[in-house]
Structure formats: C-alpha cells, structure tokens
Design a protein around this motif. Structure first.
Motif, PDB file in Angstrom:
ATOM      1  N   ALA A   1      33.782  34.015  49.422  1.00 32.25           N
ATOM      2  CA  ALA A   1      34.488  33.459  50.331  1.00 32.25           C
ATOM      3  C   ALA A   1      35.844  33.131  49.275  1.00 32.25           C
ATOM      4  O   ALA A   1      36.960  33.226  50.046  1.00 32.25           O
ATOM      5  N   ASP A   2      35.548  32.406  48.063  1.00 37.44           N
ATOM      6  CA  ASP A   2      36.905  32.013  47.462  1.00 37.44           C
ATOM      7  C   ASP A   2      37.800  33.113  47.089  1.00 37.44           C
ATOM      8  O   ASP A   2      38.875  33.084  46.997  1.00 37.44           O
ATOM      9  N   ARG A   3      36.859  34.135  46.853  1.00 42.17           N
ATOM     10  CA  ARG A   3      37.739  35.375  46.340  1.00 42.17           C
ATOM     11  C   ARG A   3      38.515  35.952  47.583  1.00 42.17           C
ATOM     12  O   ARG A   3      39.746  36.302  47.207  1.00 42.17           O
ATOM     13  N   GLU A   4      37.857  36.044  48.689  1.00 39.77           N
ATOM     14  CA  GLU A   4      38.658  36.258  49.909  1.00 39.77           C
ATOM     15  C   GLU A   4      40.035  35.527  50.236  1.00 39.77           C
ATOM     16  O   GLU A   4      40.765  36.128  50.569  1.00 39.77           O
ATOM     17  N   ILE A   5      39.458  34.255  50.208  1.00 37.80           N
ATOM     18  CA  ILE A   5      40.646  33.380  50.238  1.00 37.80           C
ATOM     19  C   ILE A   5      41.837  33.630  49.470  1.00 37.80           C
ATOM     20  O   ILE A   5      43.219  33.648  49.752  1.00 37.80           O
ATOM     21  N   ALA A   6      41.417  33.784  47.889  1.00 38.33           N
ATOM     22  CA  ALA A   6      42.405  33.889  47.007  1.00 38.33           C
ATOM     23  C   ALA A   6      43.274  34.989  47.410  1.00 38.33           C
ATOM     24  O   ALA A   6      44.396  35.268  47.088  1.00 38.33           O
ATOM     25  N   ALA A   7      42.559  36.074  47.780  1.00 38.83           N
ATOM     26  CA  ALA A   7      42.922  37.531  48.019  1.00 38.83           C
ATOM     27  C   ALA A   7      44.367  37.544  49.016  1.00 38.83           C
ATOM     28  O   ALA A   7      45.351  38.052  49.138  1.00 38.83           O
ATOM     29  N   ALA A   8      43.818  36.828  49.970  1.00 40.39           N
ATOM     30  CA  ALA A   8      44.434  36.440  51.384  1.00 40.39           C
ATOM     31  C   ALA A   8      45.689  35.766  50.950  1.00 40.39           C
ATOM     32  O   ALA A   8      47.063  35.915  51.410  1.00 40.39           O
ATOM     33  N   LEU A   9      45.770  34.668  49.965  1.00 35.36           N
ATOM     34  CA  LEU A   9      46.817  34.268  49.736  1.00 35.36           C
ATOM     35  C   LEU A   9      47.723  34.867  48.850  1.00 35.36           C
ATOM     36  O   LEU A   9      48.996  34.856  48.992  1.00 35.36           O
ATOM     37  N   VAL A  10      47.287  35.560  48.037  1.00 34.61           N
ATOM     38  CA  VAL A  10      48.023  36.481  47.143  1.00 34.61           C
ATOM     39  C   VAL A  10      48.674  37.421  47.936  1.00 34.61           C
ATOM     40  O   VAL A  10      50.073  37.665  47.665  1.00 34.61           O
TER      41      VAL A  10
END
Length: 709
Positions: free
Chosen positions: A641-650
């Motif tokens: 989940a954190d990885r997906e959020i980080a990817a979305a933010l990037v």
C-alpha cells in the motif's frame, strides 16, 4: 554728631602749627606750609600770628608779634552761622576756639567753616540720593507685591486681628464669586460650607495662636452655594511687640487636583484601553469573592481567556485596529457575564472572568461555552472583517486553589491545554497536567533567553541524487540545547515556539544562521554551483491570519532577502520548505507565495502525502519539489500500500514537472525501490545523519571527491 549737623569742632583749620614764644619765623624750615602760628608758652596759649605778619618780621620772636590784645575766642557751643557772621563783622580770617572750660581747642577760619559746610552738603546730598534709591526700590517692591497679589493664581485674603476682612485679591473673587466690596468688613465665616464642626475651627485657631501658622484642606462654599475643596495656609502677622496685627490666608482650589487624583486612581485599578478592571483590581475582587464563598460555603468559578490570532492582527493591521478589536471583545464579554460576575483585562489579549457558583460543573460548562460562542465570530472594524476565537481555561474554588493567585495559575494552565487542543476550545484545570505546565513555562523562558542570546544551532542533512549519489542540496535543521547543555528534540521546542509566539523569531534566526554557515562552504566548493540548494523550513505557525497574506509575504520575503544579501548569496541558492498542511484552507495563499516565487526562490512541499493534497493549489504555486513523508518510506519495501501511494505521488509530481525527494531513506533497498519508481533525490541516514557545520563540510568534500571518480 550725626549726618545732619556739624559743630565748630568740625571747622578747625588744618594749616596751623604751634610755635614757642621765643621762636623766630626765619628759624622754621617748613614755615611756608602753614597759614596760622599758634604761639604757646609751654602749655599756655598766648595768641595767634598769621603767616603774613610773621613773614614781615622774620627776625623777631613770635611773642613780640603779639602787640595787640587777643580777640575774644569762639566757644565750641556757638552756632556756626554766628561764628561766620562774627568773622565777617570783625574782618578776621580766623579766631581761637575754646571749650566749655575756656581751654584752647583749635583755630576756626572762614575757609575751614565753608569747607566743612561743603563737605556736609555733599554728605547730605549723598544720603538723600541713597534714601531716594531705597525709596524707589521699596516702591518697586510694593508694585511687584501688588502685582503678585493681584495676578497670583492662589486666592489671598487679609484680615485684621479681629478677623474682619481688609482686602482680597482677584483670584479670591474668581474662586469664591465674592467681590471685594462685598466681603470687606465681614469675617471669613461667609465662606463656611458647614462640613466642618466647631472643634475643627477651634483646633485651627489654637494652632495659629501657638505657632503663628496653620495649613490644611478645608471645604468652603462659593457665593452660588457650590461647595468646593481648597488647600489653605494661614499666617499670623505680628508687630514688634508680638501682638497680632493681621491674618493672611492663601488658598488654592483643589477641585481640579481631586479630579486628577480620581482619574489617576482609576488608572491604577482600571485598564485604560477597555475600561475593565485591571489585574490588580481583579485580584482584589477575586479575593473578596473567595472570602465570601468561604463564609457561605459556596464556590467560585474562574475562566482565563486568551484570544487566538490576536498577535497577527496587531502585526498586520497595526495597533490601532488591534486596540479597537480588544475594546469590542471587552464589550462582548461584559455583556455576556451574568450579574454577580466580573470581567477584567489582565494584559495584552488576556481576559478573565469569575462568577459565584455552587460548584455546579454543568453551569460552569454552560458559562464557558457561552463565552467561547460570543468570541468565536467575526468582528467588523472599518473595512476589516476579523475572525477571532478564544482558548479558555477554567478553575474552581476550592477544588483547584484556595487563593486568588493559585486559582488564576490553575486557569492559565488549563487555558494552555485548551490552546494545544486547537483554537476555540476550553479545558478544566487538571492537577496531573500542572507539572507539564510548569515545565513548559520554564522551557519557554529558556527558549526565549536562547533566542535573545542567539544560541540556536544548525544541523545539516545532505540531500543526494539517487542515481549518482552526488550531493545536490541540504536541509538546515534547527537545534537547541537547554541551560544544562542537553539537546531538546525539535518536536518539543518547535511546537513550544509556535504556542508561545516565538516561532517567527526562531525561523528568522535559523534563516540568518543557515545563510552564514552555508555561504563559506559554497564559496569553497564551486562544483556545487548550478544545482545545489539549501532548504530552510517555514512553520505553519509563521503563516498569519488568512486575510493578511500580502503583509505576511512582504515581511517573510524581506527577511529572506536580507539574510541572503548579508551572506552574499542569491535567491537561486535557497529553497523554502512549507508543509502540505499549511496549504489547507488558506484562501489567498497563491498571491502571497507567488511573490516569493517571483523573487527567484524555490518552494518545496514538505511531508507530502500526509495531508489533504490540494493539487489545484499546488499547481498555482511556484513549487519546484515535493518531499514524500518518511511515514510512506519506512515500510515501502514490505508494504504494497505504501509502495502504491509512493508510486502515485511520484507519478503526480512527474505530471506537474516537479522534482521528488524521499525523506527518511535508511537502507539500500528503500533507495533502489524509490529510484525505480522515478524518485530523483533522497535524504536520510543511509547517506548521512544531520551534521554540524564542520562535519557537513567534510561530507561535502568527500562526496564531491567520490563523485568525481
């Protein structure tokens, strides 16, 4: 003899010499100096010989020159005028003068008499001139005294020994309304107000008889019947025998001074701006209320009120608007307190209210909520619509304190807890939080002292390019050590600075220190030119009320530009970090931040991903970088989940053409994953902890040397 009369003794000829009867003129060496020779036979007077007679017969003895019988002598008691008349009648130049015993005294000549009369005339003229000068001086003194008598602002009344008025001056008439002709011959009793009894006047006259003077305050009555206070001084004027001839009374109307004293008394106990009781009077009232509650077995509720955001209103719109806001708040509070309650302004934006209570907590809650409701609203002042809220702390007698001071401290403590909960809240005092409150007060004082002494420190944490490992920036982190030399965590002293109003000075001091420390490092390593930026945080608390962005941006921009100019740096070398939460609900921020961007200063959004991201706002701001919060980086390897959020933010940052920096990178796995997601820059312990200036310089040197290979 005095200065007004002379006798024949004053008219003795000075050009005489005594000679023996058998002496000759030719034998006298100094004979030409004398006009008259007094011929003596021992002690016996024989006669007088003129110098002309002696010169005709220089060889003859003086006894032979006395051929004629001597004329009758003048007596010293004879009048000068008769002596002069006799000399003229007998055609003589001189005659013998004898005393009352017919003993020889001297020689009186017409010339000597005239000379003595001339001297006497001169003496009398000088004496008369002196008297005339003295008279003129006395006349001037009388004129001055008369002028003072009439022009002095004090009333003057002169009486005879029987207290009948002889004269009064103009000030007497103006003060009492009585004309001179109306009071002359009367006694001062016409002024009596009736406020003093006979004993008062008996004591006054007794003192006058004993000491000759009396002074004190009396109440008298004007001609129109108005009673007024005056300060009166009476002197008894005595003659040479010690008998009283006159009484002189000098008085001044003290009505104005009493009014001034009353106004000063009001200023001592009441706030000059709002008219509310001040701290001193409030404590007096509170102590009386506590004493009354103790006697009745009831209670007292105390509310400590602190306005939220008032300092910003003062700073941005000026003290005139700030003062008028305080006046409106005072009127609002006064109208909201029930009968029996008391409102006071303790100072600044702090107010307090107390009221009698039966220790009914529900009633106190209702009172607190009513006060909070009337304050949490907009106040209209000129063209300004100002929103003000208040934080309230509540304490109760006797549960939270049995004295006024302890009760107010408890309410103050509770108010700080309410302010920490957010604007517009209220809190009851809790004994368990008192220790924390005292620690916070102590630490606030130490922080204020540290700022005054400029004892803040900077720790530099490098920011590196994920792909190359080369340093591309650094964040200036504020550090502080307490009076014991122990480091205080930033998450402790920064909120403390925000709550105490010290955050603006803290931010400015960190900015000045950061520019001074980074400038020599940038000058030493020219390889950093072009892309290196040092970042300085801007606390959300430094952003003032939402209606005053223009003034806030002007002051903030001025502070930044002054620090850069002082250190010899340009605007392209600094980056301002602003948290995402600071952008929430900030209408008008675009223009304010826009002015900072127009100056060539980059803006980074810190803690991105933890707040309510307003992409429309971010798009309008001169933002060049988004910083992904460390909370999303910590578990990025293991938490999808954190990885997906980080990817979305990037991805979102890429779409906005912004750089992306990840905070809190502590291991290689996190770094590799972020690089794979397209993140540009990283910051964290994997690369370096926050460093002192000296250690940061070493890090820069080593990093550039390694990157060069």
């Amino acid at each position: 003899m005095d200065d007004h009369e002379i006798t024949l003794r004053d008219c003795l000829c000075k050009r005489t010499v005594s000679v023996g009867a058998f002496q000759r003129f030719k034998e006298l060496a100094e004979s030409r100096r004398f006009q008259i020779f007094v011929v003596m036979d021992g002690d016996r007077f024989l006669g007088l010989v003129s110098d002309r007679e002696a010169a005709l017969f220089p060889n003859r003895i003086f006894a032979d020159l006395l051929t004629r019988r001597p004329p009758a002598p003048l007596h010293e008691g004879d009048p000068i005028l008769s002596a002069l008349e006799r000399l003229e009648a007998e055609e003589r130049e001189f005659l013998q003068l004898v005393d009352e015993n017919d003993e020889y005294v001297g020689v009186v000549s017409r010339f000597a008499i005239i000379s003595a009369l001339v001297v006497q005339e001169r003496r009398l003229r000088s004496h008369l001139e002196t008297l005339l000068v003295q008279y003129r001086h006395e006349l001037d003194h009388h004129r001055i005294a008369a002028s003072v008598f009439e022009s002095t602002s004090e009333g003057i009344m002169v009486t005879d020994a029987e207290q009948r008025i002889i004269t009064v001056n103009r000030a007497f008439t103006e003060t009492t309304g009585w004309k001179t002709e109306e009071v002359v011959g009367k006694t001062p009793g016409i002024l009596h107000s009736g406020r003093h009894d006979q004993e008062f006047y008996s004591t006054m006259w007794e003192r006058l008889d004993q000491t000759g003077n009396w002074e004190g305050e009396v109440w008298n009555r004007r001609k129109n019947g108005e009673v007024y206070p005056e300060f009166l001084h009476i002197n008894a004027v005595r003659d040479e025998a010690g008998n009283v001839r006159h009484y002189v009374g000098v008085f001044s109307d003290t009505t104005h001074f009493r009014e001034m004293r009353d106004r000063l008394q009001h200023l001592v106990y009441y706030d000059a701006l709002t008219g509310l009781p001040n701290r001193k009077l409030f404590f007096d009232h509170l102590e009386h209320a506590i004493a009354d509650a103790r006697a009745r077995g009831s209670g007292v509720g105390l509310v400590f009120i602190d306005l939220d955001g008032f300092k910003e209103v003062n700073d941005t719109l000026g003290h005139v608007i700030g003062d008028r806001l305080l006046q409106q708040v005072a009127r609002t509070l006064s109208a909201s307190v029930d009968e029996g309650g008391s409102v006071a302004r303790l100072g600044g934006d702090e107010f307090s209210v107390f009221f009698q209570t039966d220790d009914d907590e529900d009633a106190m809650v209702a009172q607190a909520e009513r006060l909070a409701d009337v304050l949490n609203r907009h106040f209209e002042i000129d063209d300004h619509r100002l929103f003000v809220s208040a934080s309230l702390g509540i304490s109760r007698y006797p549960a939270d304190g049995e004295e006024a001071q302890s009760l107010l401290m408890a309410a103050d403590n509770a108010m700080f807890k309410a302010k920490g909960d957010g604007k517009g809240n209220y809190r009851f005092y809790s004994a368990s939080s008192h220790t924390q409150f005292m620690q916070r007060v102590r630490m606030t004082g130490e922080l204020r002292q540290a700022l005054e002494r400029e004892e803040m420190e900077i720790a530099w944490q490098p920011q590196v390019n994920l792909a190359s490992g080369r340093i591309v920036g650094a964040e200036a982190l504020a550090r502080w050590r307490d009076t014991q030399g122990q480091p205080v965590p930033p998450d402790v002293f920064i909120p403390l600075a925000e709550q105490s109003g010290l955050i603006r000075e803290l931010g400015a001091q960190v900015l000045r220190l950061a520019t001074r420390e980074i400038a020599p490092i940038l000058a030493e390593f020219p390889q950093l030119a072009g892309g290196f930026r040092f970042a300085v945080n801007l606390s959300p608390a430094q952003i003032t009320a939402r209606t005053h962005w223009q003034d806030w941006s002007d002051r903030t921009l001025d502070t930044i530009l002054e620090a850069l100019e002082s250190a010899g740096l340009s605007t392209c070398q600094i980056e301002i970090e602003l948290t995402e939460s600071a952008l929430a609900d900030r209408s008008g921020i675009e223009k304010a931040i826009g002015r900072i961007g127009e100056a060539g200063i980059s803006l980074a959004i810190d803690d991105f991903g933890t707040g309510c991201s307003n992409l429309a706002t971010i798009k309008k701001l001169p933002v060049t970088k988004l910083k992904i919060d460390r909370s999303l980086v910590t578990d990025i390897v293991d938490d999808p989940a954190d990885r997906e959020i980080a990817a979305a933010l990037v991805g979102m940052a890429r779409g906005l053409k912004l750089d992306v920096l990840a905070e809190g990178v502590e291991n290689r796995e996190q770094a590799d994953l972020l690089l794979g997601l397209g993140c540009d820059i990283a910051q964290g312990y994997l690369y370096s902890p926050p460093l002192s200036k000296t250690n940061f310089r070493t890090y820069v040197r080593d990093n550039l040397a390694h990157a060069g290979h």
